[in-house]
Design an enzyme around this catalytic site. Structure first.
Site, PDB file in Angstrom:
ATOM      1  N   PHE A 288      52.309  33.965  54.134  1.00  0.00           N
ATOM      2  CA  PHE A 288      52.619  32.572  54.479  1.00  0.00           C
ATOM      3  C   PHE A 288      53.045  32.480  55.953  1.00  0.00           C
ATOM      4  CE2 PHE A 288      55.184  28.686  54.398  1.00  0.00           C
ATOM      5  CZ  PHE A 288      54.374  27.845  53.659  1.00  0.00           C
TER       6      PHE A 288
ATOM      7  N   ASP B 128      59.023  37.776  49.182  1.00  0.00           N
ATOM      8  CA  ASP B 128      59.152  36.322  49.171  1.00  0.00           C
ATOM      9  C   ASP B 128      58.626  35.832  47.824  1.00  0.00           C
ATOM     10  OD1 ASP B 128      58.839  33.557  49.475  1.00  0.00           O
ATOM     11  OD2 ASP B 128      58.356  33.718  51.616  1.00  0.00           O
TER      12      ASP B 128
ATOM     13  N   ARG C  43      43.291  23.249  45.598  1.00  0.00           N
ATOM     14  CA  ARG C  43      44.313  24.052  44.925  1.00  0.00           C
ATOM     15  C   ARG C  43      44.987  23.228  43.842  1.00  0.00           C
ATOM     16  NH1 ARG C  43      49.652  26.470  47.895  1.00  0.00           N
ATOM     17  NH2 ARG C  43      50.259  24.296  47.662  1.00  0.00           N
TER      18      ARG C  43
ATOM     19  N   TYR D  40      62.315  24.274  45.861  1.00  0.00           N
ATOM     20  CA  TYR D  40      61.665  22.979  45.593  1.00  0.00           C
ATOM     21  C   TYR D  40      60.279  23.099  44.967  1.00  0.00           C
ATOM     22  CZ  TYR D  40      60.021  24.281  50.271  1.00  0.00           C
ATOM     23  OH  TYR D  40      59.533  24.984  51.338  1.00  0.00           O
ATOM     24  N   LYS D  41      59.819  24.328  44.730  1.00  0.00           N
ATOM     25  CA  LYS D  41      58.493  24.492  44.123  1.00  0.00           C
ATOM     26  C   LYS D  41      58.650  24.566  42.603  1.00  0.00           C
ATOM     27  CE  LYS D  41      56.616  26.253  48.400  1.00  0.00           C
ATOM     28  NZ  LYS D  41      56.489  27.411  49.300  1.00  0.00           N
TER      29      LYS D  41
HETATM   30  C1  LIG Z   1      56.788  27.332  50.606  1.00  0.00           C
HETATM   31  C2  LIG Z   1      56.987  28.680  51.239  1.00  0.00           C
HETATM   32  C3  LIG Z   1      57.945  28.874  52.236  1.00  0.00           C
HETATM   33  C4  LIG Z   1      58.694  27.686  52.794  1.00  0.00           C
HETATM   34  O1  LIG Z   1      59.769  28.043  53.579  1.00  0.00           O
HETATM   35  P1  LIG Z   1      60.824  26.901  53.966  1.00  0.00           P
HETATM   36  O2  LIG Z   1      61.750  27.579  54.875  1.00  0.00           O
HETATM   37  O3  LIG Z   1      61.440  26.446  52.677  1.00  0.00           O
HETATM   38  O4  LIG Z   1      60.074  25.779  54.584  1.00  0.00           O
HETATM   39  C5  LIG Z   1      58.148  30.165  52.709  1.00  0.00           C
HETATM   40  N1  LIG Z   1      57.419  31.198  52.236  1.00  0.00           N
HETATM   41  C6  LIG Z   1      56.470  31.039  51.288  1.00  0.00           C
HETATM   42  C7  LIG Z   1      55.701  32.192  50.790  1.00  0.00           C
HETATM   43  C8  LIG Z   1      56.238  29.768  50.769  1.00  0.00           C
HETATM   44  O5  LIG Z   1      55.293  29.595  49.841  1.00  0.00           O
END
Ligand SMILES: *Cc1c(COP(=O)(O)O)cnc(C)c1O
Length: 388
Positions: A122, A193, A364, A218-219
């Protein structure tokens, strides 16, 4: 033909749908990006606002447990991800938590300079790693290897293996136990992560040997927009110095001492004043995830994604499937590719089907077993067949 309604009637998770507030006329397949609103969140936040903040004011830090909230919610997330007890703290964003984890890990391997990751990681994970390497100014660098080449790329220069457990585009899941063991065999530490994993797939980060883990609230945890993330540190690393030595990681924040004295255990990972409203909302989502049987969640998720892929292969000839067929490495989403992906997603949206378009050509669909019905899956497949 699959009888989607029969599957819904036999669904052991069917009653969870009622715990969420989803507008009528919508089929929501973006719960892996922004989870829907749990009905209980509204009442919980109203209570925090009206009673705890509005009436009890500053006394709430003790009277209403605000000080403990990051540890309490972190402890619940820790149970969900199979972390060691008292080793997870809720708060800050995933990006900030990743910075903390990576800075701590690099300091634990001072003689090594390589952060090993995957090209598909990511973006924020890569940016944070590159930014930290530049900030340290000691020659740290990012090395990339495709998932299958990671073990071979683990040499005695690698300080940290930094990976996202579930690929945010394809939904492919990595083998945490095997890759962590390979990192340890090479003398490196492993940071995972879990943003697209927690609440979606069974996790056992302590048993799998993870040194650090971070993730989003939040996911799949349904904590609301911008919900706090979390940081989990294996007990063996909790005595390491905190890279962001804020007052909320101090052993006694309200002593207001001029000198920093690190707190014990995971409390040291605290930085600034916790976001109470966000944590309160997150706790509701995490409680729902804990109330669900994770084995049932996994089973429904795989059955749904399996049906999706099976129907796509049979009835959607113009689409390429970009999600692993092997259920062992498939997390909780389905991705298709199509040259007209953007237009197709717009056509779906016009019918109330909300998914994600990822340029250049990826559609997706997040599979959220607590809210998604099999009948809705059937409608999505029919709409895709018409749109293409
Ligand atoms: C959604 C996501 C993030 C988001 O990071 P934020 O700091 O909350 O914006 C980070 N890493 C991965 C793998 C994600 O899917």
């Amino acid at each position: 033909m699959t009888d989607f309604d029969t599957l819904d009637r036999a669904d052991p998770l069917g009653s969870f749908r009622d715990a969420f507030d989803l507008p009528p006329g919508i089929i929501y397949l973006d719960g892996n990006s922004l989870g829907p609103l749990p009905k209980a969140t509204r009442a919980r936040l109203a209570d925090v606002i009206d009673r705890e903040w509005g009436r009890d004011l500053i006394g709430s830090w003790t009277r209403n447990g605000w000080m403990e909230l990051p540890l309490r919610v972190g402890g619940k997330i820790g149970r969900l991800i199979g972390a060691a007890p008292d080793s997870t703290l809720a708060g800050d964003s995933t990006s900030v938590n990743l910075f903390k984890a990576l800075a701590t890990a690099l300091a634990l391997r001072p003689e090594r300079r390589v952060i090993l990751t995957e090209p598909g990681n990511f973006p924020t994970d890569r940016y944070i790693a590159e930014g930290l390497a530049a900030l340290l100014g000691r020659g740290h660098r990012l090395r990339e290897a495709e998932a299958e080449d990671l073990p071979a790329a683990l040499d005695d220069q690698v300080a940290v293996l930094l990976l996202t457990h579930v690929d945010y585009r394809s939904g492919r899941m990595l083998d945490m136990a095997r890759l962590t063991a390979a990192a340890h065999a090479a003398g490196a530490l492993a940071i995972w992560d879990l943003s697209h994993s927690a609440g979606a797939v069974p996790l056992a980060i302590a048993a799998d040997g993870a040194d650090f883990a971070v993730g989003c609230g939040y996911k799949f945890l349904n904590g609301g927009p911008g919900a706090p993330g979390y940081l989990s540190i294996a007990p063996r690393h909790q005595d390491a110095p905190a890279p962001l030595a804020g007052w909320m990681g101090h052993a006694d924040p309200f002593a207001f001492a001029p000198a920093y004295r690190p707190g014990a255990g995971i409390a040291r990972a605290g930085v600034g004043t916790p976001a109470i409203l966000g944590l309160a909302a997150l706790e509701v989502g995490v409680d729902l995830a804990l109330a669900a049987d994770m084995a049932a969640v996994r089973e429904k998720s795989l059955r749904m994604s399996g049906l999706f892929l099976q129907h796509a292969a049979a009835r959607l000839p113009g689409f390429a499937i970009a999600t692993p067929a092997d259920p062992a490495v498939r997390a909780s989403q389905v991705c298709l590719r199509h040259p007209r992906a953007a237009a197709i997603m717009q056509q779906l949206a016009a019918r109330g089907i909300i998914g994600d378009f990822r340029p250049p050509d990826v559609l997706r669909f997040g599979i959220t077993p607590l809210t998604l019905r099999y009948a809705e899956l059937g409608e999505v497949l029919a709409a895709l067949a018409e749109a293409a």
